[in-house]
Design a protein around this motif. Structure first.
Motif, PDB file in Angstrom:
ATOM      1  N   UNK A  58      42.333  31.832  24.747  1.00 48.99           N
ATOM      2  CA  UNK A  58      42.012  33.225  25.061  1.00 48.99           C
ATOM      3  C   UNK A  58      40.497  33.425  25.159  1.00 48.99           C
ATOM      4  N   UNK A  59      39.836  33.731  24.067  1.00 51.87           N
ATOM      5  CA  UNK A  59      38.400  34.014  24.092  1.00 51.87           C
ATOM      6  C   UNK A  59      37.587  32.897  24.732  1.00 51.87           C
ATOM      7  N   UNK A  60      37.853  31.657  24.347  1.00 48.24           N
ATOM      8  CA  UNK A  60      37.037  30.534  24.822  1.00 48.24           C
ATOM      9  C   UNK A  60      37.368  30.128  26.256  1.00 48.24           C
ATOM     10  N   UNK A  61      38.488  30.607  26.767  1.00 48.61           N
ATOM     11  CA  UNK A  61      38.886  30.279  28.138  1.00 48.61           C
ATOM     12  C   UNK A  61      38.493  31.362  29.127  1.00 48.61           C
ATOM     13  N   UNK A  62      38.697  32.615  28.766  1.00 44.09           N
ATOM     14  CA  UNK A  62      38.648  33.684  29.757  1.00 44.09           C
ATOM     15  C   UNK A  62      37.341  34.491  29.794  1.00 44.09           C
ATOM     16  N   UNK A  63      36.443  34.272  28.836  1.00 46.21           N
ATOM     17  CA  UNK A  63      35.220  35.076  28.814  1.00 46.21           C
ATOM     18  C   UNK A  63      33.987  34.267  29.185  1.00 46.21           C
ATOM     19  N   UNK A  64      33.009  34.959  29.762  1.00 41.39           N
ATOM     20  CA  UNK A  64      31.727  34.335  30.070  1.00 41.39           C
ATOM     21  C   UNK A  64      30.943  34.109  28.771  1.00 41.39           C
ATOM     22  N   UNK A  65      29.996  33.189  28.834  1.00 43.62           N
ATOM     23  CA  UNK A  65      29.233  32.811  27.641  1.00 43.62           C
ATOM     24  C   UNK A  65      28.524  33.990  26.986  1.00 43.62           C
ATOM     25  N   UNK A  66      28.028  34.915  27.774  1.00 44.09           N
ATOM     26  CA  UNK A  66      27.249  36.029  27.214  1.00 44.09           C
ATOM     27  C   UNK A  66      28.097  36.900  26.281  1.00 44.09           C
ATOM     28  N   UNK A  67      29.413  36.922  26.484  1.00 39.18           N
ATOM     29  CA  UNK A  67      30.310  37.659  25.600  1.00 39.18           C
ATOM     30  C   UNK A  67      31.027  36.728  24.629  1.00 39.18           C
ATOM     31  N   UNK A  68      31.280  35.526  25.095  1.00 42.00           N
ATOM     32  CA  UNK A  68      32.051  34.561  24.301  1.00 42.00           C
ATOM     33  C   UNK A  68      31.333  34.165  23.013  1.00 42.00           C
ATOM     34  N   UNK A  69      30.064  33.829  23.110  1.00 35.25           N
ATOM     35  CA  UNK A  69      29.344  33.288  21.955  1.00 35.25           C
ATOM     36  C   UNK A  69      29.225  34.268  20.796  1.00 35.25           C
ATOM     37  N   UNK A  70      28.749  35.510  21.027  1.00 36.31           N
ATOM     38  CA  UNK A  70      28.665  36.444  19.897  1.00 36.31           C
ATOM     39  C   UNK A  70      30.031  36.799  19.312  1.00 36.31           C
ATOM     40  N   UNK A  71      31.055  36.906  20.164  1.00 37.91           N
ATOM     41  CA  UNK A  71      32.396  37.219  19.670  1.00 37.91           C
ATOM     42  C   UNK A  71      32.948  36.061  18.842  1.00 37.91           C
ATOM     43  N   UNK A  72      32.686  34.845  19.296  1.00 38.25           N
ATOM     44  CA  UNK A  72      33.144  33.671  18.558  1.00 38.25           C
ATOM     45  C   UNK A  72      32.500  33.618  17.174  1.00 38.25           C
ATOM     46  N   UNK A  73      31.226  33.918  17.098  1.00 38.78           N
ATOM     47  CA  UNK A  73      30.540  33.903  15.804  1.00 38.78           C
ATOM     48  C   UNK A  73      31.137  34.928  14.849  1.00 38.78           C
ATOM     49  N   UNK A  74      31.556  36.078  15.372  1.00 37.03           N
ATOM     50  CA  UNK A  74      32.210  37.088  14.538  1.00 37.03           C
ATOM     51  C   UNK A  74      33.543  36.567  14.009  1.00 37.03           C
ATOM     52  N   UNK A  75      34.278  35.866  14.853  1.00 36.34           N
ATOM     53  CA  UNK A  75      35.555  35.292  14.419  1.00 36.34           C
ATOM     54  C   UNK A  75      35.330  34.303  13.285  1.00 36.34           C
ATOM     55  N   UNK A  76      34.352  33.425  13.446  1.00 36.41           N
ATOM     56  CA  UNK A  76      34.077  32.394  12.438  1.00 36.41           C
ATOM     57  C   UNK A  76      33.661  33.006  11.108  1.00 36.41           C
ATOM     58  N   UNK A  77      33.056  34.180  11.145  1.00 39.00           N
ATOM     59  CA  UNK A  77      32.677  34.861   9.909  1.00 39.00           C
ATOM     60  C   UNK A  77      33.894  35.236   9.061  1.00 39.00           C
ATOM     61  N   UNK A  78      35.064  35.289   9.694  1.00 35.47           N
ATOM     62  CA  UNK A  78      36.299  35.633   8.973  1.00 35.47           C
ATOM     63  C   UNK A  78      37.063  34.400   8.515  1.00 35.47           C
ATOM     64  N   UNK A  79      36.498  33.219   8.728  1.00 31.39           N
ATOM     65  CA  UNK A  79      37.151  31.980   8.289  1.00 31.39           C
ATOM     66  C   UNK A  79      36.577  31.578   6.937  1.00 31.39           C
TER      67      UNK A  79
END
Length: 266
Positions: free
Chosen positions: A210-231
């Motif tokens: 989902x996130x890593x497949x369908x979004x451009x880097x400018x949105x993907x990277x900050x959103x991914x970092x937010x996800x990792x904060x919940x791990x």
């Protein structure tokens, strides 16, 4: 809508052509119907409507969602979960296990995990409570997930002993319904992965296709970092088998032989 016009829409939404290239036909049909409902004769007019209405833009984003899933997709992953990851996590904590299925689509991933967890009862007595948060942008997918009813094509990778133990075939439709007890302990929520408002710390996060497949880097990277904060520390991140992390500086280390499973270290 031709590919050039579709490119315009993707650029506006921050979405990736590479991610949508193979699935764009079905998506374009849905977007074309949405344009027709709004009375838009061109992509430019459609983008103007999206710009002036948050609700209309949200509808567009839901039409852009893609649900391609089935139970126990990527069989090797589920074998590792069953034999190594889940028993290892249980050994370290006896109170509660928290899991987030981010972009859960129609729920096959969630129920696959529930099946493995229930099966663990045979070998590990007094399992801790399993709490699953399942989120998706598309409420239609979430309603399908809540119902727990699936076509036979979704079950093609399920081992026969699991099919007979955890599914009931509905004679009237030929579809299969998941065992009612497996529907418990799941919190289904509508959520945009770019906002990432989930507040818990999770021992496992599924972030597949989902996130890593369908979004451009400018949105993907900050959103991914937010996800990792919940791990949680020593927790596991699972991405799609053909996906790659957007950044190497994440504190995530590859786990075993699978290139798409990572463990978070301090």
């Amino acid at each position: 809508m031709d590919d050039q016009q579709f490119h315009q829409l993707l650029q506006y939404l921050g979405l990736s052509w590479k991610g949508y290239r193979k699935v764009r036909k079905g998506v374009i049909k849905r977007i074309y119907r949405h344009m027709h409902q709004l009375g838009c004769q061109s992509v430019g007019t459609y983008l103007h409507e999206l710009e002036k209405s948050h609700q209309t833009k949200a509808e567009c984003e839901r039409f852009m969602t893609v649900s391609i899933s089935r139970f126990f997709r990527d069989r090797k992953l589920w074998e590792i979960l069953q034999k190594e990851i889940l028993p290892g996590l249980v050994e370290k904590r006896r109170q509660k296990m928290s899991v987030w299925s981010a972009g859960c689509a129609s729920g096959e991933e969630v129920y696959s995990l529930k099946i493995l967890w229930d099966d663990l009862n045979a070998s590990i007595p007094r399992l801790p409570e399993l709490e699953i948060t399942a989120t998706d942008l598309n409420p239609v997918y979430l309603e399908r997930a809540r119902s727990g009813i699936y076509p036979s094509s979704s079950l093609k990778e399920i081992p026969e002993q699991f099919r007979s133990a955890y599914f009931h075939r509905k004679k009237s439709t030929g579809r299969y319904e998941i065992k009612h007890s497996l529907k418990k302990g799941i919190l289904w929520q509508t959520q945009h992965l770019l906002s990432c408002a989930t507040g818990s710390q999770f021992h496992i996060i599924f972030l597949r296709n989902n996130l890593l497949t369908y979004y451009q880097d400018r949105l993907k990277k900050p959103a991914f970092n937010k996800v990792i904060n919940h791990l949680s520390v020593n927790g596991f991140l699972i991405i799609g088998s053909h996906e790659r992390l957007p950044s190497e500086k994440t504190g995530l280390l590859p786990y075993g032989s699978l290139s798409y499973v990572f463990q978070k270290r301090e």
